[in-house]
Scaffold this motif. Sequence first.
Motif, PDB file in Angstrom:
ATOM      1  N   PHE A  26       0.845  -1.182   0.000  1.00  0.00           N
ATOM      2  CA  PHE A  26       0.000   0.000   0.000  1.00  0.00           C
ATOM      3  C   PHE A  26       0.889   1.245   0.000  1.00  0.00           C
ATOM      4  CE2 PHE A  26      -2.935  -3.217   1.639  1.00  0.00           C
ATOM      5  CZ  PHE A  26      -4.054  -2.950   0.855  1.00  0.00           C
ATOM      6  N   PRO A  27       0.321   2.426  -0.242  1.00  0.00           N
ATOM      7  CA  PRO A  27       1.141   3.643  -0.355  1.00  0.00           C
ATOM      8  C   PRO A  27       1.844   3.990   0.961  1.00  0.00           C
ATOM      9  CG  PRO A  27      -1.080   3.998  -1.202  1.00  0.00           C
ATOM     10  CD  PRO A  27      -1.101   2.690  -0.488  1.00  0.00           C
ATOM     11  N   PRO A  28       2.892   4.808   0.884  1.00  0.00           N
ATOM     12  CA  PRO A  28       3.516   5.323   2.111  1.00  0.00           C
ATOM     13  C   PRO A  28       2.457   5.991   2.984  1.00  0.00           C
ATOM     14  CG  PRO A  28       4.838   5.888   0.203  1.00  0.00           C
ATOM     15  CD  PRO A  28       3.557   5.312  -0.336  1.00  0.00           C
ATOM     16  N   GLY A  29       2.566   5.791   4.266  1.00  0.00           N
ATOM     17  CA  GLY A  29       1.585   6.348   5.186  1.00  0.00           C
ATOM     18  C   GLY A  29       0.477   5.392   5.547  1.00  0.00           C
ATOM     19  N   ALA A  30       0.298   4.307   4.772  1.00  0.00           N
ATOM     20  CA  ALA A  30      -0.676   3.293   5.155  1.00  0.00           C
ATOM     21  C   ALA A  30      -0.275   2.710   6.512  1.00  0.00           C
ATOM     22  CB  ALA A  30      -0.745   2.201   4.096  1.00  0.00           C
ATOM     23  N   VAL A  31      -1.249   2.299   7.285  1.00  0.00           N
ATOM     24  CA  VAL A  31      -0.988   1.865   8.654  1.00  0.00           C
ATOM     25  C   VAL A  31       0.049   0.745   8.719  1.00  0.00           C
ATOM     26  CG1 VAL A  31      -2.966   0.284   8.650  1.00  0.00           C
ATOM     27  CG2 VAL A  31      -2.061   1.142  10.823  1.00  0.00           C
ATOM     28  N   TRP A  32       0.040  -0.146   7.740  1.00  0.00           N
ATOM     29  CA  TRP A  32       0.952  -1.286   7.758  1.00  0.00           C
ATOM     30  C   TRP A  32       2.401  -0.852   7.601  1.00  0.00           C
ATOM     31  CZ3 TRP A  32      -2.762  -4.108   9.232  1.00  0.00           C
ATOM     32  CH2 TRP A  32      -4.028  -3.981   8.635  1.00  0.00           C
ATOM     33  N   ASN A  33       2.625   0.293   6.959  1.00  0.00           N
ATOM     34  CA  ASN A  33       3.977   0.747   6.646  1.00  0.00           C
ATOM     35  C   ASN A  33       4.515   1.761   7.659  1.00  0.00           C
ATOM     36  OD1 ASN A  33       3.468  -0.738   4.325  1.00  0.00           O
ATOM     37  ND2 ASN A  33       2.854   1.045   3.142  1.00  0.00           N
ATOM     38  N   GLN A  34       3.787   1.983   8.741  1.00  0.00           N
ATOM     39  CA  GLN A  34       4.186   2.988   9.713  1.00  0.00           C
ATOM     40  C   GLN A  34       5.141   2.393  10.747  1.00  0.00           C
ATOM     41  OE1 GLN A  34       0.524   4.638  11.174  1.00  0.00           O
ATOM     42  NE2 GLN A  34       0.129   5.779   9.303  1.00  0.00           N
ATOM     43  N   ASP A  35       6.236   3.102  10.985  1.00  0.00           N
ATOM     44  CA  ASP A  35       7.231   2.711  11.976  1.00  0.00           C
ATOM     45  C   ASP A  35       6.638   2.929  13.370  1.00  0.00           C
ATOM     46  OD1 ASP A  35       9.412   2.594  13.753  1.00  0.00           O
ATOM     47  OD2 ASP A  35      10.802   3.469  12.306  1.00  0.00           O
ATOM     48  N   VAL A  36       6.526   1.849  14.147  1.00  0.00           N
ATOM     49  CA  VAL A  36       5.942   1.949  15.492  1.00  0.00           C
ATOM     50  C   VAL A  36       7.001   1.728  16.569  1.00  0.00           C
ATOM     51  CG1 VAL A  36       3.650   1.266  14.700  1.00  0.00           C
ATOM     52  CG2 VAL A  36       5.244  -0.493  15.512  1.00  0.00           C
ATOM     53  N   SER A  37       8.277   1.869  16.202  1.00  0.00           N
ATOM     54  CA  SER A  37       9.336   1.579  17.169  1.00  0.00           C
ATOM     55  C   SER A  37       9.321   2.536  18.354  1.00  0.00           C
ATOM     56  CB  SER A  37      10.707   1.613  16.480  1.00  0.00           C
ATOM     57  OG  SER A  37      10.957   2.872  15.881  1.00  0.00           O
ATOM     58  N   ARG A  38       8.730   3.723  18.177  1.00  0.00           N
ATOM     59  CA  ARG A  38       8.633   4.684  19.279  1.00  0.00           C
ATOM     60  C   ARG A  38       7.186   4.986  19.636  1.00  0.00           C
ATOM     61  NH1 ARG A  38      13.451   9.154  18.074  1.00  0.00           N
ATOM     62  NH2 ARG A  38      15.165   7.641  17.968  1.00  0.00           N
TER      63      ARG A  38
END
Length: 347
Positions: A26-38
């Motif tokens: 999916f495009p950048p910014g889709a929930v799956w592609n979001q960095d959740v390390s912080r």
Amino acid sequence: MRRSHWLSIFASALPLLAAAAPLPRFPPGAVWNQDVSRAPLAANSASMVSTLQGLGGWGAGDDFQIDFSMYVLQADAASPTVSVVAWPDADDYYAPDCDAPGFAFPVPAGGAIEGSPGYACDHENADCHLLVQQGDALYEAYAANVAGTSLQTICALRWDLTRRYPRNGRGEQCTSADAAGFPIAPLLFNADEVAAAIPVEGDIGHAIRFVLPNARIADDRYVHPASHGTLRTSGPDASVPYGVRMRLRADFDLGRYNAAARVLLRTMQRYGIVLADGGNIALTGESDRYTTAKWAALGIDEHVFVDGTPSPRVTDFEVVETGPRHVVTYDCVRNPDDFLLIDGYDY
């Protein structure tokens, strides 16, 4: 709840597909592609993790195993199609959650359904997922079997790979070919993307799908980005619900794993794993039948994390905050195709 069975991959006399493209994204910014390390943790992260570990942790004897029975097929404009029909012996077709039967579903020559050598699959005893990308469209089906010019299935649908779906996906209380209402193919990992990340000590850039035994999933609840759960899980409310996003702890020791395994572990630290379905084998990677890189050459098999020291346990993860729990009703309300929403995830 969906059935999950470990099936052998049989040799096939069918011709192989053309060289595999990257897994659908999916495009950048889709929930799956979001960095959740912080990303902030859920307030009850520690108690959910403790409850899950007390219930037995991962499936398969608390082994962090990988199932390699799924395929992601690539279809071009000339690929043959079959017409979607509901199984005649099914209790019902998942509607309005999935797309109405009658639409054309691409089936490229030489392809196969999950766990099968070709397009025939025993849906009574296996999940039989069929995953096909054609341009910007991702076609996914559950309990699939091709018979003549028909695709018999309980659910078939199309995802638009150009869209940033809202936080409730295709619609609140709506399932998909995965129980949580997720897309499947974009949450898998394959040998080509892992191999590409090794030289730069990188990751695969998206969250990874995982499953748990039914009795370890909180009953009748889900959290976004899931849009659906089940009324047939039997886990306590204190456990993790469908849609939960778990992040591998930053202090987990990656050093005793090989380079390919470290790619996946880094991915779990940055993007996490999301609870998509019920089953016994925690992780799902794509079979290397259609990829250039091969799992054996990368030193990856179903037990790569089981054999490692330390081996990832549920207690090596923490739960990311993604919003309140929703009570499962099965009353699907589909979002319009042109629905636009800033998703509101504050990662």
